[in-house]
Motif scaffolding. Structure first.
Motif, short mmCIF file in Angstrom:
data_model
loop_
_atom_site.label_atom_id
_atom_site.label_comp_id
_atom_site.label_asym_id
_atom_site.label_seq_id
_atom_site.Cartn_x
_atom_site.Cartn_y
_atom_site.Cartn_z
N PHE A 211 69.66 24.16 21.95
CA PHE A 211 69.06 24.15 20.62
C PHE A 211 70.15 24.35 19.56
N LEU B 289 59.72 25.21 22.87
CA LEU B 289 58.34 25.69 23.04
C LEU B 289 57.84 25.43 24.47
N MET C 157 54.15 48.81 21.55
CA MET C 157 55.18 47.76 21.43
C MET C 157 54.70 46.61 20.56
N VAL D 186 57.71 35.16 16.08
CA VAL D 186 56.66 34.83 17.06
C VAL D 186 57.15 34.91 18.51
N ILE E 250 58.27 36.39 24.75
CA ILE E 250 58.55 36.41 26.20
C ILE E 250 59.36 37.66 26.55
N GLY F 189 58.06 50.77 20.00
CA GLY F 189 59.15 49.81 20.26
C GLY F 189 58.99 48.57 19.39
N PHE F 190 60.09 48.21 18.71
CA PHE F 190 60.09 47.02 17.88
C PHE F 190 61.00 45.97 18.53
N PHE G 232 63.82 38.84 17.41
CA PHE G 232 64.62 37.85 18.12
C PHE G 232 65.38 36.93 17.18
N GLY H 135 64.97 46.40 20.08
CA GLY H 135 65.68 45.48 20.96
C GLY H 135 65.33 44.04 20.62
N ALA I 296 65.96 49.05 28.95
CA ALA I 296 64.98 49.63 28.02
C ALA I 296 64.22 50.76 28.71
CO1 B1M Z 1 63.40 30.61 19.23
N1 B1M Z 1 65.19 31.19 18.68
N2 B1M Z 1 63.06 30.05 17.37
N3 B1M Z 1 61.73 29.93 19.92
N4 B1M Z 1 64.09 30.85 20.92
C1 B1M Z 1 66.02 31.89 19.77
C2 B1M Z 1 65.76 33.40 19.75
C3 B1M Z 1 67.50 31.49 19.33
C4 B1M Z 1 68.54 32.54 19.78
C5 B1M Z 1 67.86 30.09 19.87
C6 B1M Z 1 69.27 29.70 19.51
O1 B1M Z 1 69.50 29.24 18.40
N5 B1M Z 1 70.20 29.89 20.41
C7 B1M Z 1 67.34 31.36 17.77
C8 B1M Z 1 67.61 32.64 16.95
C9 B1M Z 1 68.92 32.59 16.26
C10 B1M Z 1 69.14 33.83 15.48
O2 B1M Z 1 68.41 34.18 14.60
N6 B1M Z 1 70.24 34.51 15.81
C11 B1M Z 1 65.90 30.89 17.64
C12 B1M Z 1 65.38 30.20 16.51
C13 B1M Z 1 66.38 29.83 15.43
C14 B1M Z 1 64.00 29.87 16.37
C15 B1M Z 1 63.29 29.21 15.18
C16 B1M Z 1 63.73 29.72 13.79
C17 B1M Z 1 63.50 27.68 15.33
C18 B1M Z 1 62.96 26.87 14.17
O3 B1M Z 1 61.78 26.87 13.91
N7 B1M Z 1 63.85 26.18 13.51
C19 B1M Z 1 61.80 29.54 15.45
C20 B1M Z 1 61.39 30.87 14.83
C21 B1M Z 1 59.91 31.10 14.87
C22 B1M Z 1 59.58 32.50 14.39
O4 B1M Z 1 59.62 33.44 15.18
N8 B1M Z 1 59.23 32.65 13.13
C23 B1M Z 1 61.83 29.68 16.96
C24 B1M Z 1 60.73 29.39 17.77
C25 B1M Z 1 60.72 29.50 19.16
C26 B1M Z 1 59.55 29.04 20.02
C27 B1M Z 1 58.18 29.39 19.45
C28 B1M Z 1 59.64 27.55 20.19
C29 B1M Z 1 59.89 29.72 21.40
C30 B1M Z 1 59.24 31.13 21.56
C31 B1M Z 1 58.19 31.15 22.63
C32 B1M Z 1 57.71 32.58 22.88
O5 B1M Z 1 58.44 33.57 22.85
N9 B1M Z 1 56.43 32.66 23.13
C33 B1M Z 1 61.39 29.98 21.28
C34 B1M Z 1 62.25 30.24 22.38
C35 B1M Z 1 61.67 30.04 23.77
C36 B1M Z 1 63.61 30.66 22.21
C37 B1M Z 1 64.69 30.91 23.27
C38 B1M Z 1 65.15 29.56 23.78
C39 B1M Z 1 64.30 31.77 24.46
C40 B1M Z 1 63.80 33.17 24.10
C41 B1M Z 1 63.43 33.92 25.36
O6 B1M Z 1 62.26 33.99 25.70
N10 B1M Z 1 64.43 34.41 26.12
C42 B1M Z 1 65.80 31.68 22.42
C43 B1M Z 1 67.20 31.44 22.95
C44 B1M Z 1 67.74 32.66 23.68
O7 B1M Z 1 67.21 33.73 23.66
N11 B1M Z 1 68.88 32.47 24.28
C45 B1M Z 1 65.41 31.39 21.03
C46 B1M Z 1 64.24 35.06 27.43
C47 B1M Z 1 63.90 36.55 27.25
C48 B1M Z 1 63.62 37.17 28.63
O8 B1M Z 1 65.03 37.18 26.70
O9 B1M Z 1 64.01 37.27 24.41
O10 B1M Z 1 66.36 38.12 24.77
P1 B1M Z 1 65.00 37.93 25.29
O11 B1M Z 1 64.41 39.39 25.66
C49 B1M Z 1 65.18 40.39 26.34
C50 B1M Z 1 66.01 41.30 25.42
O12 B1M Z 1 66.13 40.79 24.12
C51 B1M Z 1 65.39 42.67 25.53
O13 B1M Z 1 64.74 42.64 26.81
C52 B1M Z 1 64.19 41.33 27.02
C53 B1M Z 1 64.00 41.12 28.50
O14 B1M Z 1 65.17 41.34 29.24
N12 B1M Z 1 64.39 43.12 24.56
C54 B1M Z 1 64.22 44.45 24.28
C55 B1M Z 1 63.45 42.43 23.88
N13 B1M Z 1 62.70 43.25 23.16
C56 B1M Z 1 63.14 44.50 23.40
C57 B1M Z 1 62.69 45.72 22.89
C58 B1M Z 1 63.36 46.90 23.31
C59 B1M Z 1 64.43 46.82 24.19
C60 B1M Z 1 64.88 45.61 24.69
O15 B1M Z 1 62.99 48.12 22.90
C61 B1M Z 1 61.85 48.26 22.11
#
Ligand code: B1M
Length: 221
Positions: free
Chosen positions: A55, A66, A96, A103, A106, A147-148, A151, A180, A204
């Protein structure tokens, strides 16, 4: 199919968002004796990381992100009871939610599953949770921890807004605040005044237990 072939296929089908194949391979992997953590950390999560990388490079767009996310979420539902399998007593309560404007759920859902597995009662407020909703939930449920998750770099500032709202409501000191999410760092957590941060779901749980122990040791008898 060998273990490595299955993990590779699971990775590939998640990448292209083929939900039915991902579900089938997840079940097949479990039948083969692969642990839920192996499927998560060696296929599903790396695949979503690659989705994010594509992406960023402009090779994937929101629809691809998505469907990959949906495929992963389906697998997570199969893995949930296995990851959360627990006989332990409830050790604490946590509220949480993903912050307002965000949005992604995951990662939050995975953290919730691991918390449940460790014996926490989890009250999940879902996504796009406004500060006042967190305040209401803390008042209603009286959790040990709130917890907040955020992403996006653009939604991380909601941590501070949430903490300010708790302060304004006079309940900041009654609850441990953990934060997180993919772009969050320990430094950022410190700046906004959170009590704890963790990079992933297992960390966490460990951090939450630590904070809870500290809080309980300090509480008057
Ligand atoms: Co989005 N998205 N997304 N997206 N998306 C990311 C996060 C992004 C990093 C992709 C990229 O550019 N490489 C990027 C953010 C960039 C940034 O701001 N730095 C991004 C973007 C830009 C966007 C949009 C703005 C895209 C657009 O519309 N132009 C948009 C925003 C929408 C919005 O929220 N307003 C958007 C939309 C979406 C989808 C809806 C299509 C979909 C979300 C589906 C869903 O969640 N139901 C999506 C997806 C799938 C992703 C990626 C590909 C995967 C996220 C994921 O599920 N990872 C993501 C890329 C990436 O993360 N590398 C990306 C797997 C998950 C297990 O890991 O989420 O890190 P993670 O969770 C971890 C830790 O973070 C931690 O533990 C979890 C499990 O180990 N953790 C905590 C989480 N919460 C915690 C709380 C704690 C402690 C730890 O204590 C309370």
């Amino acid at each position: 199919m060998t273990r490595d072939e299955l993990l590779q296929q699971l990775y590939d089908f998640t990448l292209v968002g083929n939900g039915p194949e991902v579900l089938g391979l997840t079940r097949q992997g479990l039948d083969m004796g692969l642990g839920p953590e192996t499927l998560l950390y060696e296929a599903l999560i790396p695949s979503l990381e690659e989705v994010g990388a594509r992406f960023e490079r402009g090779d994937f767009f929101v629809p691809e992100m998505l469907i990959a996310g949906k495929a992963m979420a389906g697998a997570l539902e199969i893995l949930r009871p296995l990851l959360a399998e627990t006989g332990v007593e409830t050790i604490g309560k946590i509220v949480m939610g993903t912050v307002k404007g965000d949005v992604h759920d995951i990662g939050k859902n995975l953290v919730n599953i691991m918390f449940e597995g460790a014996g926490f009662e989890v009250i999940d407020l879902g996504v796009q949770v406004a500060p006042e909703k967190f305040v209401d939930a803390v008042r209603e449920h009286r959790p040990d921890i709130v917890g907040f998750s955020a992403f996006l770099t653009t939604t991380m500032p909601m941590f501070k807004a949430n903490i300010n709202a708790l302060q304004k409501a006079g309940i900041r000191d009654q609850v441990i605040v953990m934060v997180g999410g993919a772009p969050v760092t320990q430094e950022y957590a410190d700046v906004v005044g959170a009590d704890g941060y963790a990079a992933d779901a297992s960390a966490a749980v460990a951090r939450a237990k630590e904070l809870l122990q500290q809080r309980r040791a300090m509480a008057p008898a």
